[in-house]
Design a protein around this motif. Structure first.
Motif, short mmCIF file in Angstrom:
data_model
loop_
_atom_site.label_atom_id
_atom_site.label_comp_id
_atom_site.label_asym_id
_atom_site.label_seq_id
_atom_site.Cartn_x
_atom_site.Cartn_y
_atom_site.Cartn_z
N VAL A 1 11.36 2.95 2.94
CA VAL A 1 10.79 2.79 4.29
C VAL A 1 9.92 1.55 4.45
O VAL A 1 9.58 1.17 5.58
CB VAL A 1 9.95 4.02 4.73
CG1 VAL A 1 10.84 5.23 4.97
CG2 VAL A 1 8.84 4.33 3.75
N CYS A 2 9.54 0.89 3.36
CA CYS A 2 8.63 -0.25 3.50
C CYS A 2 9.29 -1.39 4.29
O CYS A 2 10.33 -1.91 3.88
CB CYS A 2 8.19 -0.78 2.13
SG CYS A 2 7.17 -2.26 2.29
N PRO A 3 8.70 -1.78 5.41
CA PRO A 3 9.35 -2.78 6.27
C PRO A 3 9.36 -4.19 5.68
O PRO A 3 10.13 -5.03 6.15
CB PRO A 3 8.53 -2.74 7.57
CG PRO A 3 7.20 -2.21 7.16
CD PRO A 3 7.46 -1.27 6.02
N LEU B 1 2.48 -8.80 -0.93
CA LEU B 1 3.45 -8.67 0.16
C LEU B 1 3.04 -7.61 1.19
O LEU B 1 3.40 -7.67 2.35
CB LEU B 1 4.83 -8.30 -0.39
CG LEU B 1 5.48 -9.30 -1.36
CD1 LEU B 1 6.76 -8.70 -1.95
CD2 LEU B 1 5.79 -10.61 -0.66
N CYS B 2 2.26 -6.61 0.74
CA CYS B 2 1.92 -5.45 1.58
C CYS B 2 1.14 -5.87 2.83
O CYS B 2 0.21 -6.66 2.76
CB CYS B 2 1.09 -4.45 0.77
SG CYS B 2 0.43 -3.09 1.73
N ILE B 3 1.54 -5.32 4.00
CA ILE B 3 0.84 -5.62 5.25
C ILE B 3 -0.04 -4.45 5.70
O ILE B 3 -0.54 -4.44 6.82
CB ILE B 3 1.83 -6.01 6.37
CG1 ILE B 3 2.91 -4.91 6.53
CG2 ILE B 3 2.48 -7.36 6.10
CD1 ILE B 3 3.77 -5.05 7.78
N GLY B 4 -0.16 -3.44 4.85
CA GLY B 4 -1.07 -2.33 5.15
C GLY B 4 -0.67 -1.45 6.31
O GLY B 4 -1.53 -0.85 6.96
N CYS B 5 0.63 -1.32 6.55
CA CYS B 5 1.09 -0.55 7.72
C CYS B 5 0.96 0.96 7.52
O CYS B 5 1.07 1.73 8.47
CB CYS B 5 2.54 -0.90 8.04
SG CYS B 5 3.70 -0.24 6.82
S1 SF4 Z 1 1.55 -0.03 3.47
FE1 SF4 Z 1 2.29 -1.86 2.44
S2 SF4 Z 1 3.65 -1.13 0.82
FE2 SF4 Z 1 3.32 0.58 2.25
S3 SF4 Z 1 5.06 0.47 3.68
FE3 SF4 Z 1 3.37 -0.69 4.62
S4 SF4 Z 1 3.73 -2.80 3.91
FE4 SF4 Z 1 4.97 -1.50 2.60
#
Ligand code: SF4
Ligand code: FAD
Ligand code: SF4
Lengths: 403, 61
Positions: free
Chosen positions: B22-24, B41-45
């Motif tokens: 599911v990670c966009p 890379l994580c955008i904290g969604c």
């Molecule tokens: S919080 Fe970060 S790692 Fe988790 S789905 Fe969102 S972008 Fe991906």
């Protein structure tokens, strides 16, 4: 190292693809990152008995139990029964999925495919845009293997698809997030599979109870990820067992697993030098979350098409599109129909589910399948289920049986 | 504003792969058969955080 075909992932889809490609003379390598095929089991282990007719498995060692039918419970406990007497005796099996997966990998090997464990694919080898093979990490060593065709059979995670430029990201409303216990020593005498529906019980999904025989049961839950909160699936399952399944509380927990099933529309499944099969192709059934049958059917088609492609030495998208054409004929329409049914069902509140169940509680179903359930619903509620009608018509021509 | 990033508790993770699918932005990987977030890379969604059926992912600063 060079092969005609590299298959990434030795689940059912990958093993069957590898086997049928090897059978047609292709030089096939099947790569699996796990140290043991089929372990850990990430599955409810229910499968339609019609896989018997396909002659894909040779032994019966993978069969744990045969179901007498299914009982579906609406939120207020109203029960709809599909029994084997009504369904011409064909129902479903509860299987040992680890034994099942091992047999399929064994048969791939016997057909001539080479199998490598603890070999994780960490990227594609490309020349410009052209896929030339895979990068592998094996026991701390990284290396490249070349092949004319790469098959992504890497399950729900499917990195292969993403690396090839296919958007395989699953939207939260298209993913069932799951947990399941296996209990032994349970005094719950039934050989029916049970399904419990309801927005509070399992939002966007259901709780299942599958009898494996001898007092062993799989009890699991799947909820749609867009309704999920951290750890919610496990909390809901524990609460349900506590309240509604006291006999299981006394059982001995042998296994707890977490899992994820795509209940999405299928993605694009071919590119030049590349195919996706099984969960990687989003081939699981959007209503039931079952993906074993389509992995076998799709895997066989993929293997046959690859075998032909290797013979003709043509690996372009046009040649491989034969695979997409054939899986769409085999089960594409069913997946699309069930995706639309899933969307329609999401609009039903608990009251509607109770009412629908009540109208079917004494119904005599013609076969053991979701399609026969849907047909009965449309027959009983033509206006409420107006949107379903054309979908059922579409699939009349080709009756597919499915739990 | 504080940026949040997802982190997997690897002692809890049962390797189901849901968070990865599911990670966009494709920031989650399997590492030693446990999910692992590449925080660069994580955008904290928080999609993966909510998806995890056993609550093994959280957002941290
Ligand atoms: S919080 Fe970060 S790692 Fe988790 S789905 Fe969102 S972008 Fe991906
Ligand atoms: C909780 C749960 C219950 C389910 N219940 C049922 C059920 O009752 N009936 C049913 O029909 N279906 C069920 N399903 C769905 C079914 O399990 C899947 O549809 C099926 O496993 C898909 O097979 P596959 O071969 O595509 O993928 P998988 O079986 O997931 O196999 C993928 C393989 O690829 C390997 N792999 C992944 N990435 C890499 C890599 N980079 N390098 C090397 N190897 C890699 C993995 O280790 C794995 O062995 C359930 C799923 C879950 C999660
Ligand atoms: S969703 Fe949770 S259990 Fe599943 S792989 Fe991700 S962190 Fe692990």
């Amino acid at each position: 190292m060079r092969y005609d075909v590299i298959v990434v992932g030795a689940g059912p889809a990958g093993s069957v693809t590898a086997r049928f490609a090897a059978k047609r003379g292709a030089k096939v390598l099947l790569l699996e990152r796990r140290a043991e095929i089929g372990i850990p089991v990430l599955c409810g282990e229910g499968v339609s008995q019609r896989i018997d007719k396909w002659n894909i498995l040779e032994s019966k060692n993978w069969i744990a139990n045969k179901l007498d039918g299914a009982k579906i419970f609406s939120p207020d406990g109203t029960k709809v029964t599909l029994s084997k007497e009504m369904a011409g005796n064909e129902t479903g099996y509860v299987i040992y999925r680890d034994v099942f997966d091992k047999e399929l990998a064994h048969l791939a090997g016997k057909a001539g495919a080479e199998v490598m464990l603890r070999s994780e694919v960490i990227g594609l080898v490309k020349e410009g845009d052209k896929i030339k093979g895979v990068k592998v990490r094996r026991m701390k060593e990284d290396f490249e293997i070349e092949a004319d065709i790469v098959v992504g059979a890497d399950g729900v995670e499917s990195k292969i698809g993403r690396w090839a430029g296919i958007d395989t990201t699953v939207k939260p409303n298209d993913l069932e997030t799951c947990v399941q216990y296996t209990f032994s020593n349970v005094d719950y005498p039934t050989d029916y599979g049970e399904f419990y529906l309801g927005k509070k019980i399992a939002p966007g999904g259901y709780i299942w109870v599958f009898p494996k025989g001898d007092g062993v049961f799989n009890v699991g839950i799947g909820i749609l990820a867009n309704f999920s909160k951290p750890g919610l699936a496990l909390k809901l399952l524990n609460a349900f067992i506590e309240k509604k399944l006291p006999d299981f509380k006394k059982g001995i927990p042998l296994r707890l697993l977490a899992g994820a099933v795509p209940v999405a529309k299928p993605v694009e499944t071919v590119r030049d030098n590349l195919l996706l099969v099984g969960d990687a192709a989003r081939h699981a059934d959007p209503i039931t979350g079952g993906g074993i049958t389509t992995s076998l059917e799709g895997g066989r088609i993929a293997g046959e098409v690859i075998g032909d492609a290797v013979e003709k030495q043509r690996f372009d998208r046009e040649r491989l599109a034969e695979y997409e054409k054939r899986w769409k004929e085999a089960f594409g329409q069913k997946l699309l129909r069930n995706y639309m049914v899933k969307e329609i069902m999401l609009d039903f509140d608990d009251k509607t589910l109770n009412m629908l169940a009540d109208s079917l509680k004494d119904y005599s179903f013609e076969e053991f399948s979701t399609l026969s359930l849907l047909k009965a619903l449309v027959l009983k509620h033509p206006t409420l289920l107006m949107k379903l009608k054309p979908l059922i018509k579409l699939s009349e021509k080709k009756m597919e049986k499915k739990i | 504003m504080v940026k949040h990033k997802a982190k997997v508790d690897e002692r809890e993770c049962l390797s189901c792969g849901g968070c990865i699918s599911v990670c966009p932005v494709d920031a989650v990987f399997m590492k030693n058969l446990r999910a692992f977030v590449d925080q660069s890379l994580c955008i904290g969604c928080s999609i993966c955080v909510n998806t995890c059926p056993i609550g093994a992912i959280s957002l941290e600063e």
